[in-house]
Design a protein around this motif. Sequence first.
Motif, PDB file in Angstrom:
ATOM      1  N   PRO A  13      14.146 -25.126 -39.521  1.00  0.00           N
ATOM      2  CA  PRO A  13      14.512 -26.559 -39.426  1.00  0.00           C
ATOM      3  C   PRO A  13      14.513 -26.889 -37.826  1.00  0.00           C
ATOM      4  O   PRO A  13      14.425 -28.137 -37.372  1.00  0.00           O
ATOM      5  N   GLU A  14      14.860 -25.967 -36.955  1.00  0.00           N
ATOM      6  CA  GLU A  14      14.655 -26.161 -35.498  1.00  0.00           C
ATOM      7  C   GLU A  14      13.313 -26.390 -34.978  1.00  0.00           C
ATOM      8  O   GLU A  14      13.177 -27.103 -33.900  1.00  0.00           O
ATOM      9  N   ARG A  15      12.323 -25.822 -35.577  1.00  0.00           N
ATOM     10  CA  ARG A  15      11.092 -26.140 -34.955  1.00  0.00           C
ATOM     11  C   ARG A  15      10.267 -27.430 -35.688  1.00  0.00           C
ATOM     12  O   ARG A  15       9.820 -28.239 -35.062  1.00  0.00           O
ATOM     13  N   LEU A  16      10.684 -27.710 -37.077  1.00  0.00           N
ATOM     14  CA  LEU A  16      10.119 -28.909 -37.886  1.00  0.00           C
ATOM     15  C   LEU A  16      11.230 -29.278 -38.493  1.00  0.00           C
ATOM     16  O   LEU A  16      11.729 -28.891 -39.509  1.00  0.00           O
ATOM     17  N   ARG A  17      11.788 -30.631 -38.005  1.00  0.00           N
ATOM     18  CA  ARG A  17      12.879 -31.225 -38.651  1.00  0.00           C
ATOM     19  C   ARG A  17      12.284 -32.363 -39.545  1.00  0.00           C
ATOM     20  O   ARG A  17      11.411 -33.001 -39.341  1.00  0.00           O
ATOM     21  N   THR A  18      13.325 -32.473 -40.393  1.00  0.00           N
ATOM     22  CA  THR A  18      13.171 -33.568 -41.462  1.00  0.00           C
ATOM     23  C   THR A  18      12.839 -35.090 -40.819  1.00  0.00           C
ATOM     24  O   THR A  18      13.639 -35.562 -39.768  1.00  0.00           O
ATOM     25  N   LYS A  19      11.979 -35.639 -41.144  1.00  0.00           N
ATOM     26  CA  LYS A  19      11.596 -37.101 -40.911  1.00  0.00           C
ATOM     27  C   LYS A  19      11.788 -38.125 -42.007  1.00  0.00           C
ATOM     28  O   LYS A  19      11.572 -37.963 -43.109  1.00  0.00           O
ATOM     29  N   ILE A  20      11.977 -39.292 -41.316  1.00  0.00           N
ATOM     30  CA  ILE A  20      12.169 -40.476 -42.281  1.00  0.00           C
ATOM     31  C   ILE A  20      11.063 -41.489 -41.840  1.00  0.00           C
ATOM     32  O   ILE A  20      11.315 -41.943 -40.592  1.00  0.00           O
ATOM     33  N   ILE A  21      10.360 -41.821 -42.517  1.00  0.00           N
ATOM     34  CA  ILE A  21       9.051 -42.635 -42.126  1.00  0.00           C
ATOM     35  C   ILE A  21       9.220 -44.191 -42.783  1.00  0.00           C
ATOM     36  O   ILE A  21       9.241 -44.179 -43.818  1.00  0.00           O
ATOM     37  N   THR A  22       9.231 -45.188 -42.205  1.00  0.00           N
ATOM     38  CA  THR A  22       8.998 -46.501 -42.778  1.00  0.00           C
ATOM     39  C   THR A  22       7.881 -46.700 -42.943  1.00  0.00           C
ATOM     40  O   THR A  22       6.794 -46.802 -41.852  1.00  0.00           O
ATOM     41  N   VAL A  23       7.269 -47.053 -44.163  1.00  0.00           N
ATOM     42  CA  VAL A  23       5.773 -47.227 -44.439  1.00  0.00           C
ATOM     43  C   VAL A  23       5.197 -48.279 -43.643  1.00  0.00           C
ATOM     44  O   VAL A  23       3.894 -48.117 -43.172  1.00  0.00           O
ATOM     45  N   ALA A  24       5.832 -49.562 -43.769  1.00  0.00           N
ATOM     46  CA  ALA A  24       5.256 -50.771 -43.353  1.00  0.00           C
ATOM     47  C   ALA A  24       4.805 -50.417 -41.658  1.00  0.00           C
ATOM     48  O   ALA A  24       3.856 -51.151 -41.178  1.00  0.00           O
ATOM     49  N   THR A  25       5.765 -50.025 -41.011  1.00  0.00           N
ATOM     50  CA  THR A  25       5.590 -50.011 -39.668  1.00  0.00           C
ATOM     51  C   THR A  25       4.980 -48.545 -39.038  1.00  0.00           C
ATOM     52  O   THR A  25       4.614 -48.586 -37.835  1.00  0.00           O
ATOM     53  N   GLY A  26       5.303 -47.459 -39.713  1.00  0.00           N
ATOM     54  CA  GLY A  26       5.077 -46.045 -39.279  1.00  0.00           C
ATOM     55  C   GLY A  26       6.038 -45.670 -38.466  1.00  0.00           C
ATOM     56  O   GLY A  26       5.797 -44.411 -37.785  1.00  0.00           O
TER      57      GLY A  26
END
Length: 333
Positions: A159-172
Amino acid sequence: MRLSSAAAALLAPAVIGALGLGSVPAQADTSATAARPAVRAAWIKTCYDEKREESWPCGTWRLLLRDGRQVAVPAAAARGVDGKGRRTRQPATFAVSADGRVLAYERARDHRLVVQRADGGPATELPASARPRGVGSDELALTLSPSGHRVLIDYTDDPERLRTKIITVATGGITTLPAVYSTQGFSADGDQVLATRAMSDNTTALYALRPGGGFLKRTPPTIVVNGGTYALDAGGTTVGFFTASQDKPPRVRTYDLASGELSAGADLPLPADVAPYLARWSGGRLTTTITTDDRSGATVVRVLTVDPANGAAEQADKYTIDSGYHAYVLAGE
């Protein structure tokens, strides 16, 4: 799902195309509502090599719709790839929103992560950074918000290398979470994320995180931490959860992140060895999913609505995923 020849003809699969559902049964209601049935689950069949004694996903992902039809998704990759882009014998990543209206998957031609309405139309590409270079399909976990307007991407790497992402689909737009959080899913409105964090005093804290910034935090009793199946309401304060054991029926309880109040809880009208698999809020009630395997190897899925005050449960849906599947994904998973 075992079907007679007549039923199999009725459920002949359509194909999602650029303009929507590929076919509508004769004399069917073609109103806007009827043309957009919600998805219950997605599944892909299995193939088996007797010499190598190996199985792998084959064919195309199929959607089980609430009106009984099945719809193929040929644009979605069946098999995943490793970090070097080589095809594996593991299924590609796939997700369905809790309302059954939106899909997220790896595109077949290039394994780009995309989001698409379940009734067809063009797919929306997620930013290329959603899938960092060198990340294989088995290192990705996609969760859509209940209405599908956001995507939560967890990586099984460090997790230090690849952290969780939250993406808003409409805007990216991308919100990257600190590595200290373990996400548990979206709130009912998709505007917050429930997460846990291991603290230095050996306790576990619960957080309601807002992608735009800010959070609500509280350290709950151990019974809440051990619940495992959580749901955060639209207000971002009430956590519904289920507890299960081998010798007692599962129980439903609520925990208030603002006040710290823990409800007394109530037993569900279910056997002791049955554990709720998923949970989400729908109004003032919790929706949960129970899965059981029958003797043929098929999976029977029951969707229940539960009153958290007294445990009263009603069956909202029931369906079967045939024994020939290699993998399946339930709506909201």
